[in-house]
Motif scaffolding. Structure first.
Motif, PDB file in Angstrom:
ATOM      1  N   PHE A  78      -1.766   3.794  -5.339  1.00  0.00           N
ATOM      2  CA  PHE A  78      -3.209   3.770  -5.148  1.00  0.00           C
ATOM      3  C   PHE A  78      -3.848   5.156  -5.070  1.00  0.00           C
ATOM      4  CE2 PHE A  78      -2.609  -0.659  -4.806  1.00  0.00           C
ATOM      5  CZ  PHE A  78      -3.851  -1.224  -5.074  1.00  0.00           C
ATOM      6  N   PRO A  79      -3.132   6.184  -4.587  1.00  0.00           N
ATOM      7  CA  PRO A  79      -3.684   7.530  -4.784  1.00  0.00           C
ATOM      8  C   PRO A  79      -3.890   7.879  -6.250  1.00  0.00           C
ATOM      9  CG  PRO A  79      -2.048   7.590  -3.045  1.00  0.00           C
ATOM     10  CD  PRO A  79      -2.006   6.200  -3.637  1.00  0.00           C
ATOM     11  N   TYR A  82      -7.060   6.217  -7.269  1.00  0.00           N
ATOM     12  CA  TYR A  82      -8.182   6.985  -6.721  1.00  0.00           C
ATOM     13  C   TYR A  82      -8.478   8.209  -7.576  1.00  0.00           C
ATOM     14  CZ  TYR A  82     -10.479  10.483  -3.819  1.00  0.00           C
ATOM     15  OH  TYR A  82     -11.321  11.479  -3.371  1.00  0.00           O
ATOM     16  N   HIS A 101      -3.572  13.366  -0.809  1.00  0.00           N
ATOM     17  CA  HIS A 101      -3.462  11.915  -0.931  1.00  0.00           C
ATOM     18  C   HIS A 101      -2.027  11.458  -1.174  1.00  0.00           C
ATOM     19  CE1 HIS A 101      -7.828  11.327  -1.023  1.00  0.00           C
ATOM     20  NE2 HIS A 101      -7.879  12.431  -1.747  1.00  0.00           N
ATOM     21  N   GLN A 145      -2.965   0.868   2.833  1.00  0.00           N
ATOM     22  CA  GLN A 145      -3.308   1.888   1.841  1.00  0.00           C
ATOM     23  C   GLN A 145      -4.100   1.278   0.689  1.00  0.00           C
ATOM     24  OE1 GLN A 145      -0.186   3.447  -0.742  1.00  0.00           O
ATOM     25  NE2 GLN A 145      -0.720   5.531  -0.140  1.00  0.00           N
ATOM     26  N   TYR A 148      -7.701   0.614   1.889  1.00  0.00           N
ATOM     27  CA  TYR A 148      -8.431   1.876   2.091  1.00  0.00           C
ATOM     28  C   TYR A 148      -8.858   2.491   0.765  1.00  0.00           C
ATOM     29  CZ  TYR A 148      -9.194   6.847   2.900  1.00  0.00           C
ATOM     30  OH  TYR A 148      -9.727   8.109   2.889  1.00  0.00           O
ATOM     31  N   TYR A 149      -7.931   2.609  -0.176  1.00  0.00           N
ATOM     32  CA  TYR A 149      -8.253   3.280  -1.439  1.00  0.00           C
ATOM     33  C   TYR A 149      -9.175   2.440  -2.313  1.00  0.00           C
ATOM     34  CZ  TYR A 149      -5.394   7.392  -0.805  1.00  0.00           C
ATOM     35  OH  TYR A 149      -4.909   8.597  -0.352  1.00  0.00           O
ATOM     36  N   CYS A 153     -12.581   3.950  -3.710  1.00  0.00           N
ATOM     37  CA  CYS A 153     -12.877   3.901  -5.157  1.00  0.00           C
ATOM     38  C   CYS A 153     -14.199   3.193  -5.418  1.00  0.00           C
ATOM     39  CB  CYS A 153     -11.754   3.199  -5.905  1.00  0.00           C
ATOM     40  SG  CYS A 153     -10.221   4.148  -6.001  1.00  0.00           S
TER      41      CYS A 153
END
Length: 370
Positions: A78-79, A82, A101, A145, A148-149, A153
């Protein structure tokens, strides 16, 4: 083959589709934003690793070492998404803190190299039993995670949509729909993941549900278009605060009123709003002030963003054209273009918002009055 294993075959389909999407993204689907496409490709490849791992687990293929290798990049998934969204919506902005990240992923990688992998080889290719608190982190950190991401986004996309109207008088050629669909598809994955933890029935059907999600992702990715066809107005927060502070110190109330009068008069007298491709930077150059000054005057002097300011003037022009004998031969699209609108959609939306009437209703209303 049992029914559960039959359903698990869909994990293979999802994994294969993800590998294909990752490859296409790395090659550059739209060849406009290479960095964003590569980050998106990394997201898909890690997603493919996840589906491949689940498929191998369901059919008892491979040992602990192979399964762990496929699981290693999970916390970077997911980073990567992002970073892809970030580059899509702000391609010219430097991403100085991007490495932060990936700290959780690096910590998990170090933990694996120091503790897990040596134990895998010492325990006949099987993962060691982890302490309960580590099991809890490994199991639930990724879910947190993801949520959150996704929120971050989505916030990037919403901010991008707001900023477009700070610089552009048209948005039709700046396609955001595919990116919105992509985030909706990712949200579908997140809901399946959370549902699988909470409900055994969702777990049972999750292979099919994930495959449907992959189809949605494929559609949004393969139909993507360039998000930016005009210059951006994306100052960093620090630059934005500095610019506002400078303007506040430099422009008095009287100066704002004076500039407001100049901006309005020049735009109206020279009918600059009739240029369908007019942007903030083009108008500021014609008036002879900076884009920050123009934006500040519009926001604080007129209480409007650039999009509202220009399209309201175009609406007034359209009102005259709709009632003019010289334009009776034009259809509504012709009127819209003559008034400076870039599309019929923007014309209808703006006109209805300003008058509470459609263009045809406006003509009828004015005809009754006369």
């Amino acid at each position: 083959m049992s029914e559960i294993n039959t359903l698990a075959i869909f994990y293979a389909f999802s994994g294969g589709a993800s590998w294909l999407l990752g490859s296409l993204s790395f090659l550059g689907v739209n060849r406009v934003n290479t960095k964003a496409d590569r980050w998106l490709g990394a997201f898909y490849c890690i997603l493919a690793c996840t589906f491949t791992k689940i498929f191998f687990e369901e059919f008892n293929v491979g040992g602990g070492f192979l399964l762990h290798l496929l699981e290693l990049p999970t916390w970077a998934m997911f980073p990567c998404l992002y970073m892809a969204i970030n580059y899509f919506v702000t391609p010219s902005t430097a991403k100085k803190d991007w490495h932060l990240h990936f700290v959780p992923f690096l910590l998990f990688l170090i933990f694996s190299l120091v503790y897990l992998m040596p134990n895998i080889f010492n325990r006949e290719n099987q993962l060691p039993v982890l302490p309960p608190w580590i099991q809890f982190i490994v199991r639930y950190f990724f879910s947190g995670q993801m949520v959150y991401y996704w929120i971050v986004c989505f916030a990037l996309l919403r901010r991008h949509q707001r900023n477009l109207k700070m610089v552009a008088s048209f948005t039709e050629k700046i396609d955001l729909e595919w990116l919105r669909y992509l985030l909706i598809s990712v949200l579908f994955f997140i809901l399946i993941r959370i549902g699988s933890i909470a409900n055994i029935h969702v777990t049972y059907y999750s292979p099919i549900l994930y495959f449907l999600g992959i189809i949605l992702l494929a559609y949004s990715t393969l139909t993507q278009k360039s998000i930016y066809t005009i210059e951006t107005y994306q100052p960093s927060e620090k630059d934005e605060i500095t610019a506002k502070k400078t303007l506040n110190e430099r422009l008095t109330t009287e100066q704002v009123e004076e500039l407001k009068s100049i901006v309005t008069q020049k735009t109206v007298d020279e009918k600059l709003y009739l240029d369908s491709s007019l942007t903030l930077s083009v108008l500021s150059a014609k008036i002879g002030i900076s884009t920050h000054e123009l934006s500040y005057v519009l926001n604080n002097g007129l209480g409007k963003n650039f999009y509202q300011f220009i399209n309201e003037l175009r609406t007034e022009e359209a009102k005259l054209l709709l009632l003019s004998e010289d334009t009776k031969h034009l259809d509504l699209l012709g009127i819209a273009i003559r008034a400076g609108f870039n599309s019929k959609t923007t014309f209808y939306t703006t006109f209805k918002k300003a008058t509470n009437l459609t263009p045809k209703e406006y003509i009828k209303a004015k005809s009754k009055v006369t």
